[in-house]
Design a protein around this motif. Structure first.
Motif, PDB file in Angstrom:
ATOM      1  N   HIS A  52       5.639   0.853  -8.413  1.00  0.00           N
ATOM      2  CA  HIS A  52       5.679  -0.495  -7.863  1.00  0.00           C
ATOM      3  C   HIS A  52       5.884  -1.522  -8.946  1.00  0.00           C
ATOM      4  O   HIS A  52       5.522  -2.691  -8.777  1.00  0.00           O
ATOM      5  N   HIS A  73      -1.698  -8.429  -8.194  1.00  0.00           N
ATOM      6  CA  HIS A  73      -0.878  -9.648  -8.320  1.00  0.00           C
ATOM      7  C   HIS A  73      -1.747 -10.870  -8.540  1.00  0.00           C
ATOM      8  O   HIS A  73      -1.406 -11.767  -9.314  1.00  0.00           O
ATOM      9  N   VAL A  74      -2.866 -10.912  -7.836  1.00  0.00           N
ATOM     10  CA  VAL A  74      -3.764 -12.050  -8.002  1.00  0.00           C
ATOM     11  C   VAL A  74      -4.276 -12.115  -9.435  1.00  0.00           C
ATOM     12  O   VAL A  74      -4.305 -13.177 -10.065  1.00  0.00           O
ATOM     13  N   LEU A 124      -2.435  -3.510  -4.660  1.00  0.00           N
ATOM     14  CA  LEU A 124      -1.280  -4.223  -5.212  1.00  0.00           C
ATOM     15  C   LEU A 124      -1.475  -5.723  -5.111  1.00  0.00           C
ATOM     16  O   LEU A 124      -1.141  -6.478  -6.029  1.00  0.00           O
ATOM     17  N   ARG A 125      -2.025  -6.146  -3.989  1.00  0.00           N
ATOM     18  CA  ARG A 125      -2.236  -7.591  -3.843  1.00  0.00           C
ATOM     19  C   ARG A 125      -3.234  -8.089  -4.866  1.00  0.00           C
ATOM     20  O   ARG A 125      -3.029  -9.129  -5.502  1.00  0.00           O
ATOM     21  N   ASP A 165      -5.859  -3.375  -0.277  1.00  0.00           N
ATOM     22  CA  ASP A 165      -4.531  -3.461  -0.860  1.00  0.00           C
ATOM     23  C   ASP A 165      -4.663  -3.766  -2.335  1.00  0.00           C
ATOM     24  O   ASP A 165      -4.834  -4.916  -2.745  1.00  0.00           O
ATOM     25  N   SER A 201      -9.854  -5.769   2.789  1.00  0.00           N
ATOM     26  CA  SER A 201      -8.535  -5.266   2.455  1.00  0.00           C
ATOM     27  C   SER A 201      -8.609  -4.288   1.303  1.00  0.00           C
ATOM     28  O   SER A 201      -9.323  -4.499   0.336  1.00  0.00           O
TER      29      SER A 201
END
Lengths: 620, 257
Positions: free
Chosen positions: A441, A406-407, A402-403, A400, A398
């Motif tokens: 974001h 967040h993690v 942004l993910r 991503d 992935s």
């Protein structure tokens, strides 16, 4: 001695393994082979080296494309077995005769395999004997050049074991795999040993290498000594202890009092901040509409080209073949189509060796396959190449960000991104673009100015930070970037920033001290993402840049987990019209996905890589 | 006006000639040709109407190493492969489930497809014909792969064709014969949490341009599989021991004879 020989289908089912060679393989060499070589379209390579704690295997393979079978042989790297390729082709031939798609157990093949192995071993013994007879004559002359008798002993030992060892692996290999005989072997080096004539030359070469063992060790010791001296002399990253520099006096003109022309606007603060925050939506979030209408046109064009190129007679026979559906595709049939494809790729700015390797891989996967009727060879090759390209360019994991942010946020620490690359590719500009996108974001960003070398780098970032209204951590010039980065991350943790974007100085891949400094920065701070910034205008140099960066990061890393390049940021994409090959070269050589594409010079010009459109453009 | 009259005259003449010509042909031939035409059209119509439903495919998807190929062979002929490697290409087969092969009566063939774990794109090629999707999860090594599995599952659940056609999804926890394998309840909760997080990061985009075309679940509430439009169930299985009863029930339910 072979460790293991496996036969399995393309669907993953293992049909037969040799039961005599009962040793279980340590680690998972076959899976790694499939994942990092066959699926990455490197199946044109001659062999694959697998390293795991405690083992070093070499794997060789061959395909039976018609039946969809793969034959893999595994053996220890220090043993240089010459008969493996022969054995594999013999096994392929015999097995395809008894293969039945419904059967899953082939125990009767054990006997056949035993026979084949004996044959193959016998054949290589004969070849070796004929070589050894010619050896002593040529080496007498060599011996006169050598110094100690000790070396002669090691030479003899070397010759017995290695039929033809590969070339020097260089310093890195020497440190890693030092055994009494030449432990280094490139996969490529092994391959060249097949023809008997070539073997002889290589033997002489290897005996020379063996003889130089002791010499090399001494040279290396002195080299290491010299290197540590040069490193300490590099002033770039060290703080100056001499005190402030005195201005140079050129002539008798009166000295200017102040040479600092920086804009006094900084001190004025709020008044001058142009509110930029809204230049609109970053292109990352806009979906690209790929037109499918142009596909039909493209196909027609391709057909016209192909018809024009082929001679009249060739065209007629290919038409006939396409209707009748020729039995099996041979390499000679594929060659013209592949060559045309390779040339087309190279006109699209794909690096030459990448195009070559890709074509070999596609050839390996098509050889021996039954051609479906009503298809031309060129279209079969085209579809295979298209699949291969999509497979390479599609990210394996992935992307991503942004993910991941967040993690990291949940774990309470900032997400650190380091931008690396050669000079002038657009690191600072694209860093600002990424910051803008993240801000949209609702993620708090902090910049770290670790480019302490280039004039104006810190001011450049300061301007961006002011416009985007985000904090920036800077320590001015002539500071150690690794320390600056470390302090920046601590500061981010303190003030609760989610992401830290670290800007580094541009450096050439050959510049040893600078690469060392970069490696130090990465090792010290252990960033979450190492982003290699490369420009789309680069040609064959992309291969060199990426492989050298990765190599230096791997060699100079001190921690057990080596950090390599995790992602690629492709810049100046708007300057190339359809010569998009640099993306392919970079992804192929490093295995890292393209995470961002910079397509302009303002904050919103950042987008994702559209794999389908790139593949279409490459094959147009 | 003159021209019009001329044309109509010519037309009439042609019609006359054609009729005259037709009358000349022996009637048998005409009847035969008409009969042939009629039969072919009827045949085509029948073929269209009675064509088997296209939805007879079950897709086995999941991450690499979750055990799809072993399950595929179990379904196919009840055999346990002596070993498997990472699949490079999909395994396809059109057959009667092994456990059903002894039953009498008309059993519908199942078109089972095992899609390799590394190529998410191949999965979407089979969606138009899919009657059901089995998402295989490794219950043993679940936690390290939780994110990747959740992302894959999220992609599948937000694909428009899956939602519009209400393709039922069965989350199959494989390798439950091992002692340290997680329970299906645990796996369900973990997946729901992970998908919730994915939903929150707006740009949850996976490999190569596949955009989430549909928002999952109810905004504002924690995500649960029961909120999905299409039916999502969870079951356990073990490819190694051959305990695949729950999966077979799912298949039988959705491939109606």
């Amino acid at each position: 001695m072979l460790e293991q020989l496996l036969i399995f289908t393309r669907g993953g089912l293992i049909l037969w393994t040799c039961k005599e060679l009962g040793n279980a393989l340590k680690g998972s060499p076959i899976d790694t082979l499939i994942r990092s070589c066959l699926l990455e379209e490197r199946s044109g390579d001659a062999s694959y080296n697998y390293d795991a704690p405690g083992v070093a295997y070499t794997l060789k393979w061959t395909f039976h494309n018609d039946l969809g079978l793969i034959f893999v042989a595994v053996y220890q790297r220090i043993l240089n077995l010459l008969y493996v390729d022969d054995l594999l082709s013999m096994v392929k031939r015999e097995f395809s005769q008894i293969y039945d798609p419904k059967r899953t157990a082939y125990n009767d093949f054990d006997d056949i395999f035993r026979q084949l192995r004996k044959e193959a071993e016998a054949r290589t013994e004969e070849m070796k004997k004929s070589k050894q007879a010619a050896k002593p004559v040529s080496n007498l002359s060599r011996k006169q050049g050598q110094a100690a008798a000790q070396k002669a002993g090691s030479e003899g030992g070397v010759k017995q074991k290695n039929g033809a060892s590969g070339k020097d692996g260089g310093d890195g290999d020497y440190k890693k795999g030092r055994k009494s005989e030449n432990g280094y072997s490139n996969g490529i080096g092994i391959e060249e040993s097949h023809a008997a004539g070539v073997v002889k030359n290589k033997e002489n070469g290897s005996s020379e290498n063996g003889a130089f063992d002791v010499n090399k060790l001494q040279k290396l010791r002195s080299k290491v000594g010299k290197k540590s001296d040069t490193v300490s002399k590099v002033p770039k990253a060290e703080p100056k202890k001499k005190g402030p520099k005195k201005n140079r006096v050129w002539d008798e003109s009166p000295q200017e009092s102040k040479l600092d022309f920086t804009d006094p606007a900084d001190e004025r603060g709020d008044e001058n901040i142009a509110v930029i925050a809204d230049q609109g939506e970053s292109m990352m979030d806009k979906e690209e509409i790929v037109s499918s209408e142009s596909e039909a046109e493209d196909d027609e064009e391709i057909e016209k080209d192909n018809k024009g190129n082929a001679k009249k007679k060739g065209w007629f026979s290919s038409m006939f073949q396409s209707i009748a559906g020729k039995a099996n595709l041979e390499k000679s049939d594929l060659e013209p189509a592949l060559k045309a494809l390779k040339d087309r790729l190279m006109t699209k700015n794909v690096a030459e060796e990448i195009a070559e390797k890709l074509c070999e891989s596609v050839a390996a996967s098509l050889e021996g396959k039954k051609q479906a009727s009503f298809t031309r060879i060129s279209s079969t090759v085209q579809t295979a190449m298209e699949e291969a390209l999509v497979r390479i360019l599609t990210p394996r994991r992935s992307i991503d960000i942004l993910r991941d942010v967040h993690v990291a946020k949940e774990q309470g620490k900032p997400y650190v991104v380091v931008f690396v690359g050669v000079n002038g590719v657009g690191k600072s500009t694209n860093l600002a673009k990424v910051a803008y996108w993240l801000l949209q974001h609702k993620i708090s960003v902090m910049m770290a100015a670790c480019d302490t070398f280039r004039s104006g780098a810190v001011e450049q970032l300061r301007t961006h930070a002011r416009r985007l209204q985000i904090p920036i951590f800077e320590k001015g010039y002539e500071k150690d970037p690794a320390i600056v980065a470390k302090e920046a991350i601590q500061e981010a943790a303190r003030n609760g920033s989610d992401v830290v974007l670290v800007d580094t100085a541009g450096r050439m891949q050959d510049n040893e001290p600078l690469m060392r400094a970069l490696s130090k920065l990465i090792n010290l701070n252990n960033p979450d993402l190492v982003l290699f910034v490369g420009e789309a205008l680069v040609g064959n140099d992309a291969v060199d840049q990426l492989s050298k960066f990765n190599q230096k990061l791997a060699d100079l890393s001190t921690s057990p987990t080596t950090r390599l390049i995790d992602g690629i940021l492709l810049t100046k994409f708007d300057t190339i019209d359809d010569k998009v090959g640099a993306a392919l070269s970079m992804v192929y050589i490093s295995g890292a996905p393209v995470m961002f594409v910079g397509c302009g010079q303002s904050y919103t010009d950042l987008k994702k890589l559209n794999v389908k459109s790139i593949v279409k453009t490459l094959l147009k | 006006m003159e021209e019009m009259k001329q044309w109509t005259n010519e037309l009439q003449q042609w019609i006359h000639q054609a009729l005259h010509w037709i009358h000349q042909i022996p009637s048998v031939q005409i009847y035969v040709s008409i009969g042939v035409l009629f039969l072919t059209t009827v045949f085509l119509l029948l073929a269209c109407l009675f064509r088997r439903t296209k939805y007879n495919t079950i897709v086995l998807a999941g991450l690499s190493g979750s055990g799809k190929t072993v399950l595929f062979h179990r379904f196919q002929d009840g055999s346990l492969p002596q070993g498997t490697n990472t699949s490079l290409d999909p395994n396809e087969g059109n057959f009667v489930l092994y456990s059903e092969s002894t039953e009498k009566g008309k059993i519908k063939h199942v078109h089972l497809v095992d899609v390799p774990g590394h190529s998410h794109l191949r999965l979407y090629e089979y969606l138009p014909q899919t009657a059901g999707l089995i998402f295989v999860v490794d219950a043993l090594e679940f936690l390290p792969n939780c994110h990747a599995a959740a992302e894959y599952l999220y992609d599948i659940l937000t694909k428009t064709s899956v939602v519009k056609r209400n393709i039922p999804v069965l989350i199959l926890c494989n390798k439950t014969d091992k002692v340290t394998a997680h329970t299906k309840e645990f796996i369900r909760k973990q997946l729901e949490k992970a998908i919730d997080r994915l939903r929150a990061s707006r740009n949850a985009i996976s490999a190569a341009d596949i955009s989430n075309e549909f928002t999952l679940g109810i905004v504002g509430e924690a995500f649960a599989f029961s909120q999905c439009h299409n039916k999502v169930t969870i079951a356990e299985a073990s490819g190694l021991t051959g305990d695949i009863v729950q999966a077979e029930q799912f298949i039988r339910e959705h491939i109606r004879p």
